[in-house]
Design an enzyme around this catalytic site. Structure first.
Site, PDB file in Angstrom:
ATOM      1  N   ARG A  15       0.854  -0.770  -0.193  1.00  0.00           N
ATOM      2  CA  ARG A  15      -0.322  -0.152  -0.066  1.00  0.00           C
ATOM      3  C   ARG A  15       0.853   0.990  -0.243  1.00  0.00           C
ATOM      4  NH1 ARG A  15      -3.255  -2.103   5.096  1.00  0.00           N
ATOM      5  NH2 ARG A  15      -1.620  -3.105   5.459  1.00  0.00           N
ATOM      6  N   GLY A 139      -7.896  -4.464  13.330  1.00  0.00           N
ATOM      7  CA  GLY A 139      -8.285  -5.773  14.343  1.00  0.00           C
ATOM      8  C   GLY A 139      -9.466  -5.740  14.999  1.00  0.00           C
ATOM      9  N   ARG A 332      28.839  23.912   3.055  1.00  0.00           N
ATOM     10  CA  ARG A 332      28.658  22.939   2.524  1.00  0.00           C
ATOM     11  C   ARG A 332      30.193  22.243   3.480  1.00  0.00           C
ATOM     12  NH1 ARG A 332      30.716  23.908  -3.177  1.00  0.00           N
ATOM     13  NH2 ARG A 332      30.975  21.874  -3.172  1.00  0.00           N
ATOM     14  N   LYS A 350      33.888  26.454   1.030  1.00  0.00           N
ATOM     15  CA  LYS A 350      33.318  24.695   1.430  1.00  0.00           C
ATOM     16  C   LYS A 350      34.983  23.762   1.698  1.00  0.00           C
ATOM     17  CE  LYS A 350      35.328  22.810  -1.761  1.00  0.00           C
ATOM     18  NZ  LYS A 350      35.949  22.143  -2.799  1.00  0.00           N
ATOM     19  N   ALA A 422      41.877  46.024  -3.295  1.00  0.00           N
ATOM     20  CA  ALA A 422      40.709  45.720  -3.312  1.00  0.00           C
ATOM     21  C   ALA A 422      40.417  45.172  -5.580  1.00  0.00           C
ATOM     22  CB  ALA A 422      39.438  46.486  -3.680  1.00  0.00           C
ATOM     23  N   ARG A 439      46.135  45.112  -9.993  1.00  0.00           N
ATOM     24  CA  ARG A 439      45.481  45.357 -11.260  1.00  0.00           C
ATOM     25  C   ARG A 439      45.715  46.542 -12.394  1.00  0.00           C
ATOM     26  NH1 ARG A 439      42.360  48.952  -5.797  1.00  0.00           N
ATOM     27  NH2 ARG A 439      43.624  50.480  -5.972  1.00  0.00           N
TER      28      ARG A 439
HETATM   29  C1  UD1 Z   1      -2.122  -6.432  12.005  1.00  0.00           C
HETATM   30  C2  UD1 Z   1      -2.793  -7.011  12.891  1.00  0.00           C
HETATM   31  C3  UD1 Z   1      -4.105  -5.856  13.678  1.00  0.00           C
HETATM   32  C4  UD1 Z   1      -3.972  -5.007  13.990  1.00  0.00           C
HETATM   33  C5  UD1 Z   1      -2.990  -4.115  12.684  1.00  0.00           C
HETATM   34  C6  UD1 Z   1      -2.386  -3.074  14.075  1.00  0.00           C
HETATM   35  C7  UD1 Z   1      -2.558  -9.141  12.005  1.00  0.00           C
HETATM   36  C8  UD1 Z   1      -2.994 -10.116  11.707  1.00  0.00           C
HETATM   37  N1  UD1 Z   1      -3.505  -8.029  12.658  1.00  0.00           N
HETATM   38  O1  UD1 Z   1      -2.985  -5.777  10.983  1.00  0.00           O
HETATM   39  O2  UD1 Z   1      -5.398  -6.496  14.438  1.00  0.00           O
HETATM   40  O3  UD1 Z   1      -5.196  -4.068  14.563  1.00  0.00           O
HETATM   41  O4  UD1 Z   1      -1.849  -4.948  12.495  1.00  0.00           O
HETATM   42  O5  UD1 Z   1      -1.805  -2.135  13.131  1.00  0.00           O
HETATM   43  O6  UD1 Z   1      -1.807  -9.574  12.690  1.00  0.00           O
HETATM   44  N2  UD1 Z   1       4.422  -9.169   8.380  1.00  0.00           N
HETATM   45  C9  UD1 Z   1       5.509  -9.976   8.189  1.00  0.00           C
HETATM   46  N3  UD1 Z   1       4.996 -11.091   7.509  1.00  0.00           N
HETATM   47  C10 UD1 Z   1       3.945 -11.466   7.097  1.00  0.00           C
HETATM   48  C11 UD1 Z   1       2.992 -10.555   7.406  1.00  0.00           C
HETATM   49  C12 UD1 Z   1       2.919  -9.184   7.808  1.00  0.00           C
HETATM   50  O7  UD1 Z   1       7.067  -9.566   8.403  1.00  0.00           O
HETATM   51  O8  UD1 Z   1       3.662 -12.563   6.571  1.00  0.00           O
HETATM   52  C13 UD1 Z   1       4.694  -8.151   8.479  1.00  0.00           C
HETATM   53  C14 UD1 Z   1       4.946  -6.092   8.416  1.00  0.00           C
HETATM   54  O9  UD1 Z   1       5.631  -6.438   7.840  1.00  0.00           O
HETATM   55  C15 UD1 Z   1       4.418  -5.417   8.942  1.00  0.00           C
HETATM   56  C16 UD1 Z   1       3.900  -5.909  10.366  1.00  0.00           C
HETATM   57  O10 UD1 Z   1       4.051  -7.575   9.884  1.00  0.00           O
HETATM   58  O11 UD1 Z   1       5.616  -4.700   9.733  1.00  0.00           O
HETATM   59  C17 UD1 Z   1       1.965  -6.043  10.548  1.00  0.00           C
HETATM   60  O12 UD1 Z   1       1.501  -6.840   9.141  1.00  0.00           O
HETATM   61  P1  UD1 Z   1       0.700  -6.029   8.510  1.00  0.00           P
HETATM   62  O13 UD1 Z   1       0.166  -6.950   7.338  1.00  0.00           O
HETATM   63  O14 UD1 Z   1       0.560  -4.556   7.873  1.00  0.00           O
HETATM   64  O15 UD1 Z   1      -1.159  -5.740   9.726  1.00  0.00           O
HETATM   65  P2  UD1 Z   1      -1.957  -5.453   9.385  1.00  0.00           P
HETATM   66  O16 UD1 Z   1      -2.724  -5.610   8.164  1.00  0.00           O
HETATM   67  O17 UD1 Z   1      -1.692  -3.809   9.476  1.00  0.00           O
HETATM   68 CA    CA Z   2       0.209  -2.731   9.145  1.00  0.00          CA
END
Ligand code: UD1
Ligand code: CA
Length: 476
Positions: A15, A139, A332, A350, A422, A439
């Protein structure tokens, strides 16, 4: 008790629509995931495992050796991600804090309080809860009768009724380490996104008769998860105000905090005043009793006590005590000003040392130079340091005086106490106490100005009358 940490940083962050991996996007100059790791350290978390996947090398490069890394080849969900740390941590007893790499605003205080509550309550899990008027995308926390937490339901899996719940999962948890990995083994991907959700361990622990509790934030901004650029700008603004507030608490005057941009690593002494439009970046340190701004950008520079910098740009520069820079100066890399130095408007410096008490008040370029003490470089002084192939050095010794509009063709040395007249173009060294003049000698032609003006006036008049005659003949 042993406190460990797991940071999830394997996602790509679709995103964000960015070439840069999500958790590396900076908030106030520091990658989001670095904020999270610094917060874990400040809260006293010991062993830390960063779960990496997309951009693993870049994330490791940003975080360095202060943590261990676990690889998640495929991003199958947050629960799957935490399991990647199992081989490193499953043998440990203690508390495991899990934080997402995209929640940079969690504070050490909140984490410390959560760990303390978790430690004393005997819960299997303690999770950070916030109440959002608009909980879209997050969540939802389903509460139990007794005020503890029953389960977390991801928005995509919510019933209409659950969707109206405003208590959300902020994504920061304390777990009993052994119980965490035991519950994770039971998580399935039977949900709307076919992912292994970390959030499912809550209901699994409840079914096993364990206690799960929420810890409410006093400050909702801590729960901000950065999934896109809109949230990134919100995080930036919140973090900026937080940084500014901490400087003000430490005795710095910030005239307009909403218009002052101070990155996370900057240090500022008490009784310094910061005017609007100031951007302080990187490893910049500013002493006390300074005046900075308005409209100045200072990166990776060091400003000593009592100095002032107005409407200027500084990059990798050193400014000495009580020195004054600007308005409209450009320092710089390698510009080093001593005590009480004055660098005024439209001056560029610089790779040059300007020693104590020297002045470069206006319209000058000083590059690849050593300028001694109490030197005066007049308006329009230029160190001609570049011949198209190499850079050459100019040395100007103590108490020298360089008159306005002088070119000092490097390599060249102006001796102690010497005087450059100057308008000179200096190509040879000037010995100490000598006067150099290089000059054209002036000559005056008596009365010539009047004669010239009369001649030009006559020529113009005769051209005008010729024109008039021509137009008469065509009319006829
Ligand atoms: C998640 C939570 C949600 C919460 C929200 C808060 C879950 C299922 N959901 O949703 O309940 O309200 O965060 O911000 O946990 N990541 C990995 N590996 C993966 C998937 C994700 O490392 O396979 C990491 C991502 O890089 C990220 C973090 O976990 O930094 C959270 O993942 P993201 O997909 O952003 O979760 P949300 O949809 O925001
Ligand atoms: Ca997130």
């Amino acid at each position: 008790m042993n406190v460990m940490g797991i940071v999830l940083a394997a996602g790509m962050g679709k995103r964000m629509k960015s070439k840069l991996y999500k958790v590396l996007h900076p908030v106030c100059g520091k990658p989001m995931v670095r904020h999270v790791v610094d917060t874990l350290n400040a809260a006293g978390v010991g062993r830390k495992v960063i779960v990496v996947g997309h951009g693993a090398e870049a994330v490791q490069a940003a975080l360095g050796n202060g943590a261990e890394y676990a690889m998640q080849e495929q991003q199958l969900g947050t629960g799957h991600a935490v399991r990647m740390a199992e081989s490193l941590l499953s043998g440990e007893e203690g508390i495991t804090v899990v934080v997402y790499g995209d929640t940079p605003l969690i504070t050490p205080e909140t984490l410390t309080n959560m760990i303390e509550l978790h430690r004393t309550s005997g819960a299997a899990a303690t999770l950070l809860v916030a109440r959002f008027d608009d909980p879209t995308g997050l969540g939802r926390i389903i509460g139990a009768e007794d005020g503890t937490v029953e389960c977390i339901v991801e928005e995509k899996d919510c019933s209409a009724e659950q969707r109206s719940i405003k208590d959300i999962n902020a994504g920061t948890y304390c777990f009993d380490n052994k119980k965490l990995f035991a519950a994770l083994a039971q998580v399935t991907n039977n949900n709307a996104q076919n992912e292994y959700y970390l959030t499912d361990v809550i209901s699994i622990m409840r079914s096993a008769g364990e206690k799960v509790q929420g810890y409410r934030t006093k400050d909702n901004s801590e729960a901000l998860g950065v999934n896109d650029r809109v949230a990134l700008s919100e995080a930036e603004q919140l973090m900026r105000l937080r940084i500014n507030r901490s400087h003000m608490t430490n005795g710095v005057t910030i005239i307009d905090p909403a218009a002052t941009y101070i990155e996370a690593g900057v240090a500022i002494g008490a009784d310094t005043v910061i005017y609007p439009g100031t951007v302080l970046r990187g490893a910049t340190s500013i002493g006390s009793d300074c005046v900075i701004g308005p409209n100045s950008e200072i990166a990776d520079s060091s400003i000593a006590n009592g100095a002032s910098v107005k409407q200027s740009v500084l990059n990798c520069a050193v400014v000495g005590p009580r020195a004054s820079v600007g308005p409209f100066a450009h320092l710089r890399p390698g510009a080093r000003l001593g005590e009480d130095v004055k660098v005024g408007d439209f001056v560029e410096i610089k790779n040059a040392v300007i020693d104590n008490g020297s002045k470069v008040p206006h319209l000058a370029y000083v590059g690849d130079a050593k300028v001694g003490k109490n030197v005066n470089l007049g308006c329009g002084t230029i160190t001609v340091n570049y011949d198209g192939f190499d850079k050459h050095e100019t040395v100007i010794e103590d108490e020298a005086f360089v008159g306005s509009n002088s070119n000092l063709i490097a390599p060249v040395r102006i001796g102690k106490g010497a005087y450059v007249v100057a308008g000179s173009t200096i190509t040879k060294d000037v010995p100490a106490d000598d006067l150099a003049i290089a000059r054209e000698r002036q000559s005056n032609k008596p009365g010539y100005a009047r004669m010239l003006k009369e001649r030009l006036k006559k020529a113009k008049e005769s051209a005008r009358s010729d024109n008039a005659k021509r137009s008469e003949s065509t009319d006829a």
